[in-house]
Design a protein around this motif. Structure first.
Motif, PDB file in Angstrom:
ATOM      1  N   ASP A  47       0.804  -1.213   0.000  1.00  0.00           N
ATOM      2  CA  ASP A  47       0.000   0.000   0.000  1.00  0.00           C
ATOM      3  C   ASP A  47       0.844   1.273   0.000  1.00  0.00           C
ATOM      4  OD1 ASP A  47      -2.737   1.110   0.135  1.00  0.00           O
ATOM      5  OD2 ASP A  47      -2.058   1.927   2.045  1.00  0.00           O
ATOM      6  N   PHE A  48       2.075   1.200   0.516  1.00  0.00           N
ATOM      7  CA  PHE A  48       2.969   2.360   0.466  1.00  0.00           C
ATOM      8  C   PHE A  48       3.144   2.854  -0.974  1.00  0.00           C
ATOM      9  CE2 PHE A  48       5.164   0.491   4.413  1.00  0.00           C
ATOM     10  CZ  PHE A  48       4.396   1.245   5.282  1.00  0.00           C
ATOM     11  N   PHE A  49       3.090   1.923  -1.935  1.00  0.00           N
ATOM     12  CA  PHE A  49       3.383   2.240  -3.335  1.00  0.00           C
ATOM     13  C   PHE A  49       2.137   2.246  -4.222  1.00  0.00           C
ATOM     14  CE2 PHE A  49       6.825  -0.096  -1.271  1.00  0.00           C
ATOM     15  CZ  PHE A  49       7.834   0.833  -1.339  1.00  0.00           C
ATOM     16  N   ALA A  50       0.964   2.194  -3.576  1.00  0.00           N
ATOM     17  CA  ALA A  50      -0.284   2.062  -4.330  1.00  0.00           C
ATOM     18  C   ALA A  50      -0.559   3.264  -5.224  1.00  0.00           C
ATOM     19  CB  ALA A  50      -1.454   1.848  -3.374  1.00  0.00           C
ATOM     20  N   ASP A  51      -0.139   4.455  -4.805  1.00  0.00           N
ATOM     21  CA  ASP A  51      -0.406   5.674  -5.584  1.00  0.00           C
ATOM     22  C   ASP A  51       0.792   6.101  -6.425  1.00  0.00           C
ATOM     23  OD1 ASP A  51      -2.892   5.729  -4.518  1.00  0.00           O
ATOM     24  OD2 ASP A  51      -2.569   7.424  -3.168  1.00  0.00           O
ATOM     25  N   CYS A  52       1.686   5.156  -6.686  1.00  0.00           N
ATOM     26  CA  CYS A  52       2.914   5.505  -7.406  1.00  0.00           C
ATOM     27  C   CYS A  52       3.134   4.533  -8.571  1.00  0.00           C
ATOM     28  CB  CYS A  52       4.102   5.477  -6.454  1.00  0.00           C
ATOM     29  SG  CYS A  52       5.624   6.097  -7.165  1.00  0.00           S
TER      30      CYS A  52
END
Length: 507
Positions: free
Chosen positions: A416-421
């Motif tokens: 989830d840390f990278f979900a918007d990337c």
């Protein structure tokens, strides 16, 4: 031209002002403090366009002059970029902004026309100059209020700003102060508190925020951004911790701690240093304190939820009331843990370690690697571990099944840390699907875990107290049948999510 501002902020209670003033005054020696009355107006659009892009714009008056300041948020909790210029009056001078990164945003006519005063900060400031073994630090004690839309929020804050010297001069002084006085490290600036107050969100539980990542970042930059995001979320939720009805703040604060631990595990090949195990251990202590309070909140809510009729309601309430004292004790223990010297130093050390830990100077070579290459390998490893642990999930005993739930939760947080990337992993859509599957597994197995907790409570407590009427109204066999049906249903959900998860290849 931007000037780097390096500072740490601490909150304190009004009752502790005398002790903190004496501490700061003694550290400054014979230097006479400077007293000022400062009035600052912060400007933004009604949609908070400046704040959403990481900028603050204020005009501060000390009674004789006006200074316009632009600040830009970075991945650091210590360093800020700022641009200052004198202005003719209390309104912002947009022409001066052309020399700042904010110029691109304010060049839009829609932004310029919508810009208006958002909130004010009025404080009495007492400033001391402290020489600390080669470094010079400015200590400012602020007392006053933030005002927005007729609402006020008190300000009691100590700022330590490095004027000359190295970071460690500031850090060492800060640790010394926190060990001697009830100073609480804070990552929530006056500007952010003002925005929260203006939006009527101050003191309310806050869900996890997304770190500002991009695929060009190095592993060091990404870890710092993620770590500070988790710490900030924790600080936001602890603002409402002492409200006894605010169970959601406990939950979200616990989530923030778990997310930070997941980030430390994810980046362990890079950040494992002499402080790693100690900080992990202290975070586990904090998680246990919050976990005890959260588990009792959930258990009480589940007991009350079991009341399905007028007759059962009184009996369920009786059981919940038997548990209330224990729940309040757990909540108070969590509050005291955070107020303690141990809790305060932990939060300071975490912020400083993320900012400038020894891990940054280790010759691993990972810190300068692109986050894109590192992320895929680490997520693939965790994905494989979960698939291995979840084999034969439908037939696992409660212990191993709980381990699957923990693994699903950790992988969900990490992904989830990278979900918007986009661009971090090969297939971003599959990454989103992976997060969804992990969440469904975690939720279903969590319901089972809650049912087991209720069963344990009933077995332990009901026969010890005068709740026999509840047993008569809802026989043990009925409770057992209900729990078995719930477990079977939720286990099917978890197995379906696991099957879909096993087919994903996002890396």
């Amino acid at each position: 031209m931007a000037e780097a501002e390096t500072e740490l902020k601490f909150l304190f209670e009004e009752r502790d002002l005398g002790k903190i003033t004496s501490l700061v005054s003694a550290a400054s020696g014979l230097e006479e403090p400077v007293h000022q009355r400062l009035q600052a107006t912060y400007f933004d659009t009604p949609d908070c366009d400046l704040w959403k892009h990481g900028f603050t714009l204020r005009v501060r008056s000390n009674g004789t002059s006006h200074v316009q300041t632009v600040k830009h948020l970075t991945s650091s909790s210590v360093d800020r970029d700022e641009w200052e210029a004198e202005t003719a009056g209390p309104e912002p001078d947009l022409d001066v902004l052309k020399n700042t990164p904010l110029a691109r945003l304010t060049a839009k006519s829609s932004i310029r026309q919508a810009l208006k005063a958002a909130f004010e900060v009025n404080v009495e400031r007492t400033t001391y100059l402290i020489t600390a073994r080669g470094g010079v630090i400015e200590a400012s004690l602020d007392r006053g209020a933030i005002e927005a839309h007729g609402e006020k929020l008190g300000v009691r804050e100590l700022e330590l700003e490095l004027k000359s010297g190295e970071h460690h001069h500031l850090f060492n002084l800060a640790r010394s102060f926190v060990a001697q006085a009830p100073l609480h490290p804070s990552l929530i600036s006056k500007a952010e508190r003002g925005h929260l107050l203006a939006r009527d969100s101050w003191g309310r539980p806050a869900k996890s925020s997304q770190p500002r990542l991009n695929k060009e970042m190095t592993c060091e930059q990404a870890f710092q951004q993620i770590g500070q995001s988790c710490l900030r979320d924790f600080h936001l939720n602890m603002l409402g911790l002492e409200k006894l009805k605010n169970a959601e703040a406990i939950h979200q604060g616990r989530v923030a701690v778990r997310r930070l631990r997941a980030a430390m595990t994810f980046f362990k090949p890079m950040v494992f240093d002499i402080a790693y195990r100690r900080l992990r251990g202290e975070l586990q202590w904090l998680a246990r304190m919050l976990g005890a309070a959260r588990d009792r909140d959930v258990l009480r809510a589940n007991l009350l939820e079991r009341a399905t009729g007028d007759e059962a309601c009184a009996q369920a309430s009786e059981l919940a009331s038997l548990f209330e004292a224990e729940r309040l004790r757990a909540r108070q223990a969590a509050v005291e843990a955070l107020d303690s010297e141990r809790g305060r130093i932990l939060l300071l050390d975490l912020a400083l370690w993320i900012e400038d830990g020894r891990w940054k100077r280790q010759p691993s070579g990972i810190a300068s690697e692109p986050i894109e290459s590192f992320t895929g390998l680490r997520l693939r490893k965790r994905h494989k571990k979960l698939i291995r642990l979840g084999a034969y999930l439908a037939h696992l005993a409660p212990g191993p099944r709980h381990k699957v739930r923990i693994a699903a939760k950790e992988l969900r947080y990490m992904a989830d840390f990278f979900a918007d990337c986009p661009g971090i992993v090969r297939d971003h859509k599959s990454l989103k699907k992976l997060i969804d599957c992990c969440e469904k597994m975690q939720s279903a197995l969590g319901v089972i875990r809650d049912e087991e907790a209720i069963a344990e409570f009933m077995e332990r407590e009901v026969w010890r107290h005068t709740a026999a009427a509840y047993i008569e109204a809802k026989p043990a066999s009925s409770e057992a049948s209900r729990a078995k049906a719930d477990t079977k249903r939720e286990l099917k959900k978890a197995v379906r999510a696991y099957s879909k998860l096993a087919e994903i290849d996002a890396f």
